[in-house]
Motif scaffolding. Structure first.
Motif, PDB file in Angstrom:
ATOM      1  N   GLU A  53       0.814  -0.907  -0.124  1.00 45.74           N
ATOM      2  CA  GLU A  53       0.009  -0.096  -0.077  1.00 45.74           C
ATOM      3  C   GLU A  53       0.850   0.912   0.171  1.00 45.74           C
ATOM      4  O   GLU A  53       0.276   2.281  -0.445  1.00 45.74           O
ATOM      5  N   ILE A  54       2.057   1.204   0.575  1.00 48.40           N
ATOM      6  CA  ILE A  54       2.844   2.201   0.930  1.00 48.40           C
ATOM      7  C   ILE A  54       3.296   2.493  -0.372  1.00 48.40           C
ATOM      8  O   ILE A  54       3.426   4.288  -1.148  1.00 48.40           O
ATOM      9  N   VAL A  55       3.725   1.482  -1.186  1.00 53.25           N
ATOM     10  CA  VAL A  55       4.404   1.649  -2.382  1.00 53.25           C
ATOM     11  C   VAL A  55       3.251   2.192  -3.549  1.00 53.25           C
ATOM     12  O   VAL A  55       3.551   3.363  -4.279  1.00 53.25           O
ATOM     13  N   ASN A  56       1.853   1.445  -3.712  1.00 53.05           N
ATOM     14  CA  ASN A  56       1.359   2.297  -4.166  1.00 53.05           C
ATOM     15  C   ASN A  56       1.087   3.599  -4.060  1.00 53.05           C
ATOM     16  O   ASN A  56       1.168   4.473  -5.379  1.00 53.05           O
ATOM     17  N   SER A  57       0.417   3.783  -3.052  1.00 54.66           N
ATOM     18  CA  SER A  57       0.426   5.778  -2.759  1.00 54.66           C
ATOM     19  C   SER A  57       1.729   6.368  -3.751  1.00 54.66           C
ATOM     20  O   SER A  57       1.187   7.196  -4.554  1.00 54.66           O
ATOM     21  N   PHE A  58       3.282   6.282  -3.357  1.00 53.78           N
ATOM     22  CA  PHE A  58       3.678   7.011  -3.333  1.00 53.78           C
ATOM     23  C   PHE A  58       3.444   6.947  -5.784  1.00 53.78           C
ATOM     24  O   PHE A  58       4.252   7.919  -6.151  1.00 53.78           O
ATOM     25  N   VAL A  59       3.658   5.717  -6.150  1.00 53.69           N
ATOM     26  CA  VAL A  59       3.427   5.602  -7.596  1.00 53.69           C
ATOM     27  C   VAL A  59       2.352   6.582  -7.998  1.00 53.69           C
ATOM     28  O   VAL A  59       2.569   6.410  -8.848  1.00 53.69           O
ATOM     29  N   GLU A  60       1.004   6.140  -7.564  1.00 57.66           N
ATOM     30  CA  GLU A  60      -0.227   6.220  -8.069  1.00 57.66           C
ATOM     31  C   GLU A  60       0.426   8.188  -8.261  1.00 57.66           C
ATOM     32  O   GLU A  60      -0.307   8.745 -10.012  1.00 57.66           O
ATOM     33  N   ASP A  61       0.742   8.558  -7.626  1.00 58.49           N
ATOM     34  CA  ASP A  61       1.376  10.501  -8.272  1.00 58.49           C
ATOM     35  C   ASP A  61       2.043  10.604  -9.373  1.00 58.49           C
ATOM     36  O   ASP A  61       1.439  10.896 -10.387  1.00 58.49           O
ATOM     37  N   ARG A  62       3.267   9.811  -9.373  1.00 59.13           N
ATOM     38  CA  ARG A  62       3.596   9.498 -11.128  1.00 59.13           C
ATOM     39  C   ARG A  62       2.353   8.937 -12.097  1.00 59.13           C
ATOM     40  O   ARG A  62       2.571   9.281 -13.430  1.00 59.13           O
ATOM     41  N   LEU A  63       1.682   7.973 -11.793  1.00 64.30           N
ATOM     42  CA  LEU A  63       1.496   7.371 -12.638  1.00 64.30           C
ATOM     43  C   LEU A  63      -0.117   8.431 -13.856  1.00 64.30           C
ATOM     44  O   LEU A  63      -0.439   8.670 -14.853  1.00 64.30           O
ATOM     45  N   HIS A  64      -0.602   8.943 -12.667  1.00 64.45           N
ATOM     46  CA  HIS A  64      -1.269  10.171 -12.978  1.00 64.45           C
ATOM     47  C   HIS A  64      -0.806  11.014 -13.517  1.00 64.45           C
ATOM     48  O   HIS A  64      -1.155  11.575 -15.194  1.00 64.45           O
ATOM     49  N   ARG A  65       0.581  11.354 -13.485  1.00 57.01           N
ATOM     50  CA  ARG A  65       1.650  12.420 -13.800  1.00 57.01           C
ATOM     51  C   ARG A  65       1.816  11.982 -15.240  1.00 57.01           C
ATOM     52  O   ARG A  65       1.570  12.838 -16.218  1.00 57.01           O
ATOM     53  N   MET A  66       1.622  10.548 -15.328  1.00 54.96           N
ATOM     54  CA  MET A  66       1.894   9.934 -17.174  1.00 54.96           C
ATOM     55  C   MET A  66       0.640   9.746 -17.568  1.00 54.96           C
ATOM     56  O   MET A  66       1.123   9.922 -19.076  1.00 54.96           O
ATOM     57  N   ASP A  67      -0.135   9.177 -17.086  1.00 59.94           N
ATOM     58  CA  ASP A  67      -1.861   9.365 -17.553  1.00 59.94           C
ATOM     59  C   ASP A  67      -1.902  11.233 -18.619  1.00 59.94           C
ATOM     60  O   ASP A  67      -2.365  11.157 -19.593  1.00 59.94           O
ATOM     61  N   GLU A  68      -1.920  11.964 -17.953  1.00 54.86           N
ATOM     62  CA  GLU A  68      -1.668  13.081 -18.350  1.00 54.86           C
ATOM     63  C   GLU A  68      -0.685  13.731 -19.383  1.00 54.86           C
ATOM     64  O   GLU A  68      -1.406  14.094 -20.400  1.00 54.86           O
ATOM     65  N   LEU A  69       0.192  13.267 -19.548  1.00 53.33           N
ATOM     66  CA  LEU A  69       1.425  13.318 -20.849  1.00 53.33           C
ATOM     67  C   LEU A  69       0.897  12.322 -21.804  1.00 53.33           C
ATOM     68  O   LEU A  69       0.901  13.283 -22.734  1.00 53.33           O
ATOM     69  N   ILE A  70       0.519  10.986 -21.287  1.00 56.68           N
ATOM     70  CA  ILE A  70      -0.448  10.224 -22.320  1.00 56.68           C
ATOM     71  C   ILE A  70      -1.494  11.182 -23.506  1.00 56.68           C
ATOM     72  O   ILE A  70      -1.615  10.898 -24.365  1.00 56.68           O
ATOM     73  N   ASP A  71      -2.034  11.672 -22.782  1.00 52.53           N
ATOM     74  CA  ASP A  71      -3.157  11.807 -22.995  1.00 52.53           C
ATOM     75  C   ASP A  71      -2.809  13.380 -23.385  1.00 52.53           C
ATOM     76  O   ASP A  71      -3.321  13.430 -25.276  1.00 52.53           O
ATOM     77  N   TRP A  72      -1.861  14.295 -22.779  1.00 49.64           N
ATOM     78  CA  TRP A  72      -1.452  15.396 -23.525  1.00 49.64           C
ATOM     79  C   TRP A  72      -0.768  14.926 -25.354  1.00 49.64           C
ATOM     80  O   TRP A  72      -1.151  16.314 -26.334  1.00 49.64           O
ATOM     81  N   ALA A  73       0.061  14.395 -25.148  1.00 52.26           N
ATOM     82  CA  ALA A  73       0.798  13.619 -26.095  1.00 52.26           C
ATOM     83  C   ALA A  73      -0.500  12.700 -27.523  1.00 52.26           C
ATOM     84  O   ALA A  73      -0.266  13.652 -28.928  1.00 52.26           O
ATOM     85  N   ARG A  74      -1.453  12.223 -27.248  1.00 49.78           N
ATOM     86  CA  ARG A  74      -2.007  11.734 -28.276  1.00 49.78           C
ATOM     87  C   ARG A  74      -3.268  13.315 -29.004  1.00 49.78           C
ATOM     88  O   ARG A  74      -3.476  12.853 -29.636  1.00 49.78           O
ATOM     89  N   SER A  75      -2.988  14.565 -28.146  1.00 47.09           N
ATOM     90  CA  SER A  75      -3.967  15.559 -28.147  1.00 47.09           C
ATOM     91  C   SER A  75      -3.132  16.281 -29.646  1.00 47.09           C
ATOM     92  O   SER A  75      -3.711  17.017 -29.969  1.00 47.09           O
ATOM     93  N   GLN A  76      -2.016  16.151 -29.667  1.00 51.00           N
ATOM     94  CA  GLN A  76      -0.773  16.893 -30.900  1.00 51.00           C
ATOM     95  C   GLN A  76      -0.486  15.920 -31.867  1.00 51.00           C
ATOM     96  O   GLN A  76      -1.012  14.716 -32.329  1.00 51.00           O
ATOM     97  N   PRO A  77      -0.244  16.385 -32.440  1.00 50.51           N
ATOM     98  CA  PRO A  77       0.187  15.875 -33.749  1.00 50.51           C
ATOM     99  C   PRO A  77       1.147  14.815 -33.438  1.00 50.51           C
ATOM    100  O   PRO A  77       2.333  15.480 -32.711  1.00 50.51           O
ATOM    101  N   ALA A  78       1.819  13.738 -34.691  1.00 50.58           N
ATOM    102  CA  ALA A  78       2.579  13.089 -34.631  1.00 50.58           C
ATOM    103  C   ALA A  78       3.781  13.355 -35.167  1.00 50.58           C
ATOM    104  O   ALA A  78       4.662  13.383 -35.991  1.00 50.58           O
ATOM    105  N   THR A  79       4.671  14.849 -34.694  1.00 46.86           N
ATOM    106  CA  THR A  79       5.800  15.099 -35.437  1.00 46.86           C
ATOM    107  C   THR A  79       7.254  15.264 -34.368  1.00 46.86           C
ATOM    108  O   THR A  79       6.999  14.458 -32.654  1.00 46.86           O
ATOM    109  N   LEU A  80       8.283  15.163 -34.706  1.00 45.49           N
ATOM    110  CA  LEU A  80       9.531  15.559 -33.432  1.00 45.49           C
ATOM    111  C   LEU A  80       9.288  16.914 -33.244  1.00 45.49           C
ATOM    112  O   LEU A  80       9.381  15.961 -31.856  1.00 45.49           O
ATOM    113  N   ALA A  81       8.634  16.987 -32.986  1.00 45.29           N
ATOM    114  CA  ALA A  81       8.839  19.059 -31.626  1.00 45.29           C
ATOM    115  C   ALA A  81       7.688  18.202 -30.572  1.00 45.29           C
ATOM    116  O   ALA A  81       8.084  18.577 -29.472  1.00 45.29           O
ATOM    117  N   THR A  82       6.099  17.681 -31.312  1.00 41.64           N
ATOM    118  CA  THR A  82       5.681  16.786 -30.184  1.00 41.64           C
ATOM    119  C   THR A  82       6.492  15.703 -28.981  1.00 41.64           C
ATOM    120  O   THR A  82       5.814  16.003 -28.100  1.00 41.64           O
TER     121      THR A  82
END
Length: 189
Positions: A53-82
């Motif tokens: 449970e302790i490990v899961n608790s500090f991983v949750e924040d990181r997972l949330h950040r990664m989900d946000e990054l993945i969602d952001w990337a999906r909304s962008q064009p597939a370019t080198l700049a992205t």
């Protein structure tokens, strides 16, 4: 004045992370965490019933950040700049405040993480980020370059052993290597 429940949870997470990194996850007991905190095991159980449970608790924040990054990337064009923006945002998150300690924990406890739900979730998110880094180029070489791009950021914590290097210098080196890999994915658009 009593410490808030949130503050207590954060202290438990910080001490557990410190002990897991020093001694290893398997060699650290809840009793040791409680002792280092100066609380009873019952007080610790109020917040976390297990080390998982302790490990899961500090991983949750990181997972949330990664989900946000993945969602952001999906909304962008597939370019080198992205791709460059995505790996820069990822590096910024990895190098933020408590994340270096989390990265050291992951690096030193890989075997244990593979058996925890948190480890499986991290693996899924890493593959999701790699997919976004090579979106538009499904070649095996692009897939490998995308994974190695992420590894460049991660491995900077243990592969770059220069004395007195700052976190900012470490991040700059990681992003330079990552960019060399990214520039060969797709058309470089």
């Amino acid at each position: 004045m009593r410490e808030s429940t949130g503050g207590t949870r954060e202290r438990i997470q910080a001490v557990a992370l410190e002990l897991f990194t020093e001694q290893g996850y398997e060699k650290t007991s809840l009793r040791e965490i409680a002792e280092r905190l100066g609380v009873t095991k019952a007080a610790l159980y109020y917040h976390f019933r297990s080390k998982d449970e302790i490990v899961n608790s500090f991983v949750e924040d990181r997972l949330h950040r990664m989900d946000e990054l993945i969602d952001w990337a999906r909304s962008q064009p597939a370019t080198l700049a992205t791709r460059r923006a995505l790996i820069t945002r990822y590096a910024d998150a990895i190098f933020a405040s408590e994340q270096p300690s989390v990265m050291r924990f992951f690096e030193q406890n890989q075997t244990v993480l593979k058996s925890l739900a948190a480890g499986m979730q991290m693996r899924e998110r890493m593959l999701g980020l790699a997919d976004q880094l090579c979106r538009g180029d499904d070649s095996p070489a692009a897939q490998l370059r995308a994974a190695l791009t992420l590894f460049a950021v991660h491995s900077s914590w243990f592969a770059v052993r220069a004395p007195h290097i700052t976190d900012e210098e470490r991040k700059k080196i990681a992003l330079e290597v990552a960019d060399e890999l990214l520039s060969k994915i797709g058309d470089g658009g």
